[in-house]
Design an enzyme around this catalytic site. Structure first.
Site, PDB file in Angstrom:
ATOM      1  CG  LEU A 131      48.760 106.390  -4.635  1.00  0.00           C
ATOM      2  CD1 LEU A 131      50.073 106.298  -5.423  1.00  0.00           C
ATOM      3  CD2 LEU A 131      48.381 104.975  -4.143  1.00  0.00           C
ATOM      4  CB  ILE A 163      46.592 114.330   1.463  1.00  0.00           C
ATOM      5  CG1 ILE A 163      46.873 114.180  -0.040  1.00  0.00           C
ATOM      6  CG2 ILE A 163      47.778 113.862   2.310  1.00  0.00           C
ATOM      7  CD1 ILE A 163      46.940 112.746  -0.569  1.00  0.00           C
ATOM      8  CG  ASP A 250      50.168  94.634   0.530  1.00  0.00           C
ATOM      9  OD1 ASP A 250      49.152  94.883  -0.144  1.00  0.00           O
ATOM     10  OD2 ASP A 250      51.147  93.992   0.090  1.00  0.00           O
ATOM     11  NE  ARG A 278      13.594 102.841  25.005  1.00  0.00           N
ATOM     12  CZ  ARG A 278      12.806 103.862  25.279  1.00  0.00           C
ATOM     13  NH1 ARG A 278      13.033 104.626  26.356  1.00  0.00           N
ATOM     14  NH2 ARG A 278      11.786 104.147  24.493  1.00  0.00           N
ATOM     15  CB  ILE A 347      20.102  98.079  19.088  1.00  0.00           C
ATOM     16  CG1 ILE A 347      20.110  96.716  18.392  1.00  0.00           C
ATOM     17  CG2 ILE A 347      20.077  97.915  20.615  1.00  0.00           C
ATOM     18  CD1 ILE A 347      21.366  95.882  18.659  1.00  0.00           C
ATOM     19  CD  GLU A 373      45.110 103.133   4.161  1.00  0.00           C
ATOM     20  OE1 GLU A 373      45.761 102.080   4.084  1.00  0.00           O
ATOM     21  OE2 GLU A 373      45.232 103.954   5.078  1.00  0.00           O
TER      22      GLU A 373
HETATM   23  C1  LIG Z   1      38.507 110.695   4.003  1.00  0.00           C
HETATM   24  C2  LIG Z   1      39.464 110.222   2.967  1.00  0.00           C
HETATM   25  C3  LIG Z   1      40.810 110.117   3.267  1.00  0.00           C
HETATM   26  C4  LIG Z   1      41.715 109.706   2.279  1.00  0.00           C
HETATM   27  N1  LIG Z   1      43.062 109.669   2.585  1.00  0.00           N
HETATM   28  C5  LIG Z   1      43.954 109.444   1.584  1.00  0.00           C
HETATM   29  C6  LIG Z   1      45.358 109.587   1.828  1.00  0.00           C
HETATM   30  O1  LIG Z   1      45.801 109.884   2.950  1.00  0.00           O
HETATM   31  N2  LIG Z   1      46.213 109.410   0.783  1.00  0.00           N
HETATM   32  C7  LIG Z   1      45.784 109.103  -0.473  1.00  0.00           C
HETATM   33  O2  LIG Z   1      46.612 108.954  -1.359  1.00  0.00           O
HETATM   34  N3  LIG Z   1      44.440 108.944  -0.724  1.00  0.00           N
HETATM   35  C8  LIG Z   1      43.534 109.126   0.254  1.00  0.00           C
HETATM   36  N4  LIG Z   1      42.180 109.007   0.004  1.00  0.00           N
HETATM   37  C9  LIG Z   1      41.731 108.666  -1.337  1.00  0.00           C
HETATM   38  C10 LIG Z   1      41.097 107.281  -1.436  1.00  0.00           C
HETATM   39  O3  LIG Z   1      42.032 106.277  -1.171  1.00  0.00           O
HETATM   40  C11 LIG Z   1      40.447 107.164  -2.815  1.00  0.00           C
HETATM   41  O4  LIG Z   1      39.411 108.106  -2.851  1.00  0.00           O
HETATM   42  C12 LIG Z   1      39.916 105.774  -3.076  1.00  0.00           C
HETATM   43  O5  LIG Z   1      40.982 104.917  -3.403  1.00  0.00           O
HETATM   44  C13 LIG Z   1      38.890 105.714  -4.180  1.00  0.00           C
HETATM   45  O6  LIG Z   1      39.263 106.472  -5.293  1.00  0.00           O
HETATM   46  P1  LIG Z   1      38.183 107.447  -5.982  1.00  0.00           P
HETATM   47  O7  LIG Z   1      37.554 108.234  -4.910  1.00  0.00           O
HETATM   48  O8  LIG Z   1      38.865 108.184  -7.076  1.00  0.00           O
HETATM   49  O9  LIG Z   1      37.101 106.476  -6.577  1.00  0.00           O
HETATM   50  P2  LIG Z   1      37.022 105.940  -8.091  1.00  0.00           P
HETATM   51  O10 LIG Z   1      38.281 105.243  -8.438  1.00  0.00           O
HETATM   52  O11 LIG Z   1      36.581 107.038  -8.977  1.00  0.00           O
HETATM   53  O12 LIG Z   1      35.871 104.854  -7.951  1.00  0.00           O
HETATM   54  C14 LIG Z   1      34.488 105.171  -8.017  1.00  0.00           C
HETATM   55  C15 LIG Z   1      33.710 103.861  -7.894  1.00  0.00           C
HETATM   56  O13 LIG Z   1      34.042 103.003  -9.018  1.00  0.00           O
HETATM   57  C16 LIG Z   1      34.533 101.759  -8.518  1.00  0.00           C
HETATM   58  N5  LIG Z   1      35.570 101.274  -9.444  1.00  0.00           N
HETATM   59  C17 LIG Z   1      36.641 101.941  -9.958  1.00  0.00           C
HETATM   60  N6  LIG Z   1      37.356 101.139 -10.731  1.00  0.00           N
HETATM   61  C18 LIG Z   1      36.749  99.930 -10.727  1.00  0.00           C
HETATM   62  C19 LIG Z   1      37.023  98.684 -11.357  1.00  0.00           C
HETATM   63  N7  LIG Z   1      38.093  98.493 -12.142  1.00  0.00           N
HETATM   64  N8  LIG Z   1      36.173  97.660 -11.134  1.00  0.00           N
HETATM   65  C20 LIG Z   1      35.086  97.834 -10.312  1.00  0.00           C
HETATM   66  N9  LIG Z   1      34.785  98.989  -9.698  1.00  0.00           N
HETATM   67  C21 LIG Z   1      35.606 100.025  -9.905  1.00  0.00           C
HETATM   68  C22 LIG Z   1      35.088 102.056  -7.143  1.00  0.00           C
HETATM   69  O14 LIG Z   1      35.170 100.893  -6.338  1.00  0.00           O
HETATM   70  C23 LIG Z   1      34.067 103.067  -6.630  1.00  0.00           C
HETATM   71  O15 LIG Z   1      32.934 102.402  -6.150  1.00  0.00           O
HETATM   72  C24 LIG Z   1      41.252 109.369   0.982  1.00  0.00           C
HETATM   73  C25 LIG Z   1      39.884 109.464   0.692  1.00  0.00           C
HETATM   74  C26 LIG Z   1      39.006 109.895   1.646  1.00  0.00           C
HETATM   75  C27 LIG Z   1      37.548 110.017   1.290  1.00  0.00           C
END
Ligand SMILES: Cc1cc2nc3c(=O)[nH]c(=O)nc-3n(C[C@H](O)[C@H](O)[C@H](O)COP(=O)(O)OP(=O)(O)OC[C@H]3O[C@@H](n4cnc5c(N)ncnc54)[C@H](O)[C@@H]3O)c2cc1C
Length: 389
Positions: A131, A163, A250, A278, A347, A373
């Site tokens: 996604l 991904i 979900d 410990r 701890i 997610e």
């Molecule tokens: C190890 C890892 C594995 C992953 N695996 C998958 C996968 O298998 N498939 C997949 O599709 N994706 C995957 N992801 C992607 C992941 O789901 C996204 O990175 C995540 O949803 C956050 O998006 P972003 O990094 O672009 O953060 P951003 O959207 O850029 O957010 C940055 C900050 O702004 C905040 N923010 C953004 N919008 C708002 C708002 N409207 N109100 C308040 N705060 C906000 C966020 O909470 C965050 O703190 C993975 C990510 C990682 C790191």
């Protein structure tokens, strides 16, 4: 009195048996290898191979397609137990079982289920969920990957980012924009859901991320360049795939809540053991009230997280809407996992800062549970939206 807070009276006999099987699996086939895979940042081959043998990748798939149809509570138990020792192996299983297999089982038609599920059930194919993109994170509806109809095919172009299992996946669920009509082009309504097999021409794996935690779970770019797939690989209705993406999240969030819960439980187990062993000032540190209160708070939070997670899983299995409950479970359990991991390191003192101790790895692995997610902030948005109607 038992300190095994994972016992829950509401588990069925079948689920308790599964829990025991997974505990044996973790002890014999995961724990001995987990630190090594983390250090090398390599895919957990041995745990994955054994998981396949035990049918742990078939849990959310109907029996008619080679699965065991044990459901969301069972999938949650698997992820929780594995996360106590190896959150990387756990997320591999969680994405495969929850985001991918259960989504195909629920949203695909009969012919598609017959084509795709048996290979997922056997673990021949590891599943990945695509996604996220460079500009589509929390705002996942801003999809730039496109799918254009050409006769009996769709042609996909775009780059998916972050991904999980990208390097090893045999099947990708891919979300792409199918409508460029002005009223749909920038919105979730113009997005569709597709299955892309790894062997398809035009699919390639880009950069692999170097990460803070879950280092044995490979996270990569997935690139789609003039990637032609049969039109039959469209899951659900054209332009209506975004609701499938959200429904998948979900159940995926119940998986991540389970991962966070398992991390917290692992931290607690290690801390309890260490606090009894410990000695300082001539006695075990467990005799100091400061340590006892940490343990009491950890155990209380873990029980609460388990109740929230199991509630959401049971609702999912009953076919009830559970977006709010899944988000609540993930929100609570992921914050708890980070707090509990932090206290576990405290701890352990200096030992907790050393790679020789499990809590060091769990501390690093906990961090991701508040990000993927849907971030902690995104969970609050989902919950608030449900509350406000
Ligand atoms: C190890 C890892 C594995 C992953 N695996 C998958 C996968 O298998 N498939 C997949 O599709 N994706 C995957 N992801 C992607 C992941 O789901 C996204 O990175 C995540 O949803 C956050 O998006 P972003 O990094 O672009 O953060 P951003 O959207 O850029 O957010 C940055 C900050 O702004 C905040 N923010 C953004 N919008 C708002 C708002 N409207 N109100 C308040 N705060 C906000 C966020 O909470 C965050 O703190 C993975 C990510 C990682 C790191």
């Amino acid at each position: 009195m038992s300190t095994d807070t994972t016992r829950a009276p509401e588990l069925t006999e079948e689920q308790e048996l599964l829990q025991q099987t997974v505990r044996d699996y973790v002890r014999n086939h995961v724990a001995p290898h987990a630190a090594k895979y983390d250090e090398a940042e390599s895919f957990p081959e041995i745990p994955w191979a054994k998981a396949r043998e035990l049918g742990l990748c078939a849990i959310t798939i109907p029996e008619v397609h080679g699965g065991t149809a044990m459901g969301t509570v069972a999938a949650s138990i698997v992820v929780e137990e594995v996360s106590r020792v190896c959150p990387s192996t756990a997320v591999t299983l969680s994405v495969h079982n929850s985001l991918v297999s259960s989504t195909i089982a629920k949203h695909a038609n009969d012919a598609q289920r017959q084509r795709f599920l048996p290979n997922l059930a056997s673990g021949e194919w590891l599943g990945a969920y695509c996604l996220s993109e460079a500009g589509a994170g929390t705002d996942a509806s801003d999809q730039q990957t496109t799918a254009v109809r050409k006769g009996d095919r769709f042609v996909l172009n775009g780059a998916k980012l972050w991904i999980t299992s990208g390097t090893h996946a045999g099947l990708f669920i891919v979300f792409a924009r199918t409508s460029t009509a002005p009223d749909l082009a920038k919105r979730s309504r113009g997005v569709s859901c597709f299955i892309v097999e790894r062997a398809t021409k035009g699919v390639s794996i880009g950069k692999k991320e170097e990460k803070l935690g879950i280092r044995a779970s490979p996270t990569t770019e997935v690139l789609l360049q003039d990637c032609e797939i049969p039109a039959d690989n469209l899951i659900g209705e054209l332009d209506k795939g975004f609701r499938i993406a959200m429904d998948a999240l979900d159940v995926g969030r119940i998986g991540i809540a389970s991962q966070a819960l398992g991390i917290a439980q692992g931290c607690f187990d290690e801390s309890l053991k260490y606090a009894k062993e410990r000695r300082q000032f001539g006695r075990p540190i467990a005799e100091f009230q400061a340590i006892q209160w940490k343990l009491a708070d950890m155990a209380t939070g873990i029980d609460a997280a388990r109740l929230l997670t199991r509630r959401a899983a049971r609702m999912r299995d009953a076919g009830e809407p559970c977006a709010k409950e899944a988000a609540m479970a993930k929100l609570f359990a992921s914050i708890l996992a980070n707090r509990t991991a932090d206290e576990a390191v405290q701890i352990h003192g200096s030992a907790g800062y050393s790679r020789e101790y499990l809590v060091e790895r769990l501390f690093r692995d906990a961090r991701i549970t508040e990000i993927y997610e849907g971030t902690t902030e995104a969970q609050r948005m989902v919950i608030a939206r449900a509350l406000l109607g």
